[in-house]
Design a protein around this motif. Structure first.
Motif, mmCIF file in Angstrom:
data_model
loop_
_atom_site.group_PDB
_atom_site.id
_atom_site.type_symbol
_atom_site.label_atom_id
_atom_site.label_comp_id
_atom_site.label_asym_id
_atom_site.label_seq_id
_atom_site.Cartn_x
_atom_site.Cartn_y
_atom_site.Cartn_z
ATOM 1 N N GLY A 197 -10.569 -2.645 -6.813
ATOM 2 C CA GLY A 197 -9.951 -3.337 -7.946
ATOM 3 C C GLY A 197 -8.800 -2.575 -8.575
ATOM 4 O O GLY A 197 -8.616 -2.602 -9.785
ATOM 5 N N ILE A 198 -8.030 -1.882 -7.733
ATOM 6 C CA ILE A 198 -6.883 -1.118 -8.223
ATOM 7 C C ILE A 198 -5.642 -1.513 -7.432
ATOM 8 O O ILE A 198 -5.738 -2.137 -6.376
ATOM 9 C CB ILE A 198 -7.124 0.399 -8.110
ATOM 10 C CG1 ILE A 198 -7.418 0.808 -6.665
ATOM 11 C CG2 ILE A 198 -8.259 0.834 -9.042
ATOM 12 C CD1 ILE A 198 -7.584 2.308 -6.461
ATOM 13 N N SER A 199 -4.485 -1.127 -7.931
ATOM 14 C CA SER A 199 -3.248 -1.441 -7.220
ATOM 15 C C SER A 199 -3.003 -0.415 -6.110
ATOM 16 O O SER A 199 -3.488 0.723 -6.177
ATOM 17 C CB SER A 199 -2.057 -1.436 -8.182
ATOM 18 O OG SER A 199 -1.751 -0.115 -8.596
ATOM 19 N N THR A 200 -2.231 -0.808 -5.129
ATOM 20 C CA THR A 200 -1.869 0.134 -4.068
ATOM 21 C C THR A 200 -0.963 1.231 -4.626
ATOM 22 O O THR A 200 -1.019 2.367 -4.167
ATOM 23 C CB THR A 200 -1.187 -0.580 -2.885
ATOM 24 O OG1 THR A 200 -0.067 -1.329 -3.364
ATOM 25 C CG2 THR A 200 -2.163 -1.487 -2.151
ATOM 26 N N ASP A 201 -0.134 0.912 -5.626
ATOM 27 C CA ASP A 201 0.699 1.938 -6.260
ATOM 28 C C ASP A 201 -0.174 3.033 -6.854
ATOM 29 O O ASP A 201 0.060 4.215 -6.653
ATOM 30 C CB ASP A 201 1.568 1.349 -7.376
ATOM 31 C CG ASP A 201 2.751 0.548 -6.862
ATOM 32 O OD1 ASP A 201 3.060 0.641 -5.657
ATOM 33 O OD2 ASP A 201 3.357 -0.174 -7.671
ATOM 34 N N PHE A 202 -1.197 2.623 -7.599
ATOM 35 C CA PHE A 202 -2.091 3.615 -8.203
ATOM 36 C C PHE A 202 -2.831 4.390 -7.124
ATOM 37 O O PHE A 202 -2.945 5.617 -7.201
ATOM 38 C CB PHE A 202 -3.092 2.957 -9.158
ATOM 39 C CG PHE A 202 -4.057 3.948 -9.729
ATOM 40 C CD1 PHE A 202 -3.661 4.832 -10.712
ATOM 41 C CD2 PHE A 202 -5.347 4.029 -9.245
ATOM 42 C CE1 PHE A 202 -4.537 5.788 -11.219
ATOM 43 C CE2 PHE A 202 -6.236 4.968 -9.742
ATOM 44 C CZ PHE A 202 -5.832 5.849 -10.732
ATOM 45 N N LEU A 203 -3.315 3.705 -6.119
ATOM 46 C CA LEU A 203 -4.063 4.357 -5.056
ATOM 47 C C LEU A 203 -3.220 5.420 -4.357
ATOM 48 O O LEU A 203 -3.646 6.553 -4.165
ATOM 49 C CB LEU A 203 -4.556 3.325 -4.039
ATOM 50 C CG LEU A 203 -5.378 3.859 -2.883
ATOM 51 C CD1 LEU A 203 -6.645 4.532 -3.378
ATOM 52 C CD2 LEU A 203 -5.717 2.737 -1.926
ATOM 53 N N LEU A 204 -2.002 5.070 -4.001
ATOM 54 C CA LEU A 204 -1.148 5.982 -3.248
ATOM 55 C C LEU A 204 -0.491 7.061 -4.094
ATOM 56 O O LEU A 204 -0.353 8.204 -3.664
ATOM 57 C CB LEU A 204 -0.059 5.199 -2.509
ATOM 58 C CG LEU A 204 -0.541 4.324 -1.363
ATOM 59 C CD1 LEU A 204 0.581 3.409 -0.898
ATOM 60 C CD2 LEU A 204 -1.063 5.170 -0.215
ATOM 61 N N LEU A 205 -0.059 6.686 -5.298
ATOM 62 C CA LEU A 205 0.775 7.601 -6.075
ATOM 63 C C LEU A 205 0.239 7.955 -7.454
ATOM 64 O O LEU A 205 0.834 8.765 -8.159
ATOM 65 C CB LEU A 205 2.185 7.008 -6.211
ATOM 66 C CG LEU A 205 2.883 6.708 -4.884
ATOM 67 C CD1 LEU A 205 4.161 5.925 -5.115
ATOM 68 C CD2 LEU A 205 3.166 7.990 -4.138
ATOM 69 N N GLY A 206 -0.836 7.309 -7.872
ATOM 70 C CA GLY A 206 -1.388 7.612 -9.178
ATOM 71 C C GLY A 206 -0.655 6.963 -10.326
ATOM 72 O O GLY A 206 -0.878 7.290 -11.480
ATOM 73 N N LYS A 207 0.239 6.029 -10.019
ATOM 74 C CA LYS A 207 1.008 5.306 -11.033
ATOM 75 C C LYS A 207 0.857 3.820 -10.779
ATOM 76 O O LYS A 207 0.720 3.388 -9.640
ATOM 77 C CB LYS A 207 2.502 5.648 -10.944
ATOM 78 C CG LYS A 207 2.807 7.101 -11.174
ATOM 79 C CD LYS A 207 4.296 7.327 -11.037
ATOM 80 C CE LYS A 207 4.648 8.787 -11.216
ATOM 81 N NZ LYS A 207 6.099 9.006 -11.081
ATOM 82 N N GLU A 208 0.904 3.034 -11.844
ATOM 83 C CA GLU A 208 0.767 1.596 -11.675
ATOM 84 C C GLU A 208 2.018 0.941 -11.126
ATOM 85 O O GLU A 208 1.964 0.062 -10.319
ATOM 86 C CB GLU A 208 0.378 0.927 -13.003
ATOM 87 C CG GLU A 208 -1.082 1.098 -13.310
ATOM 88 C CD GLU A 208 -2.002 0.569 -12.210
ATOM 89 O OE1 GLU A 208 -1.741 -0.505 -11.631
ATOM 90 O OE2 GLU A 208 -2.998 1.234 -11.936
ATOM 91 N N ARG A 209 3.157 1.362 -11.580
ATOM 92 C CA ARG A 209 4.412 0.794 -11.072
ATOM 93 C C ARG A 209 5.393 1.905 -10.779
ATOM 94 O O ARG A 209 5.525 2.826 -11.552
ATOM 95 C CB ARG A 209 5.021 -0.171 -12.076
ATOM 96 C CG ARG A 209 4.139 -1.369 -12.264
ATOM 97 C CD ARG A 209 4.803 -2.374 -13.101
ATOM 98 N NE ARG A 209 3.838 -3.463 -13.261
ATOM 99 C CZ ARG A 209 4.159 -4.696 -13.368
ATOM 100 N NH1 ARG A 209 5.421 -5.050 -13.373
ATOM 101 N NH2 ARG A 209 3.254 -5.621 -13.504
ATOM 102 N N ILE A 210 6.063 1.766 -9.680
ATOM 103 C CA ILE A 210 7.031 2.769 -9.262
ATOM 104 C C ILE A 210 8.415 2.138 -9.276
ATOM 105 O O ILE A 210 8.638 1.104 -8.646
ATOM 106 C CB ILE A 210 6.724 3.270 -7.833
ATOM 107 C CG1 ILE A 210 5.268 3.742 -7.720
ATOM 108 C CG2 ILE A 210 7.690 4.361 -7.419
ATOM 109 C CD1 ILE A 210 4.879 4.842 -8.661
#
Length: 80
Positions: free
Chosen positions: A63-76
């Protein structure tokens, strides 16, 4: 070019999210259609490269975004 992918940090995010959902490694593995060892290796930062379907599967299952999963940030955004 230096890699921005940090497999250890990704593993820590997976572990934290999985535990916050009260989910076992086996339950996450079953949801994703992989074996428990795969989840163990991801959480320990032993996977230096993950394919897109694995990243998407983890994000959906947790239930998380791929941005958060990969980089620890919600939006890049470029430049941030």
């Amino acid at each position: 070019m230096q890699s921005i992918f940090d497999s250890r940090a990704l593993g820590e995010r997976v572990l934290t999210c999985r535990e916050s959902h009260g989910m076992s490694k086996q339950a996450l593995a079953t949801t994703m259609g992989v074996n428990r060892l795969t989840i163990y290796r991801i959480e320990k930062g032993l996977c230096q490269a993950l394919n897109a379907s694995t990243v998407i599967g983890l994000a959906l299952a947790l239930g998380i975004s791929t941005d958060f999963l990969l980089l620890g940030k919600e939006r890049i955004y470029a430049g941030t």
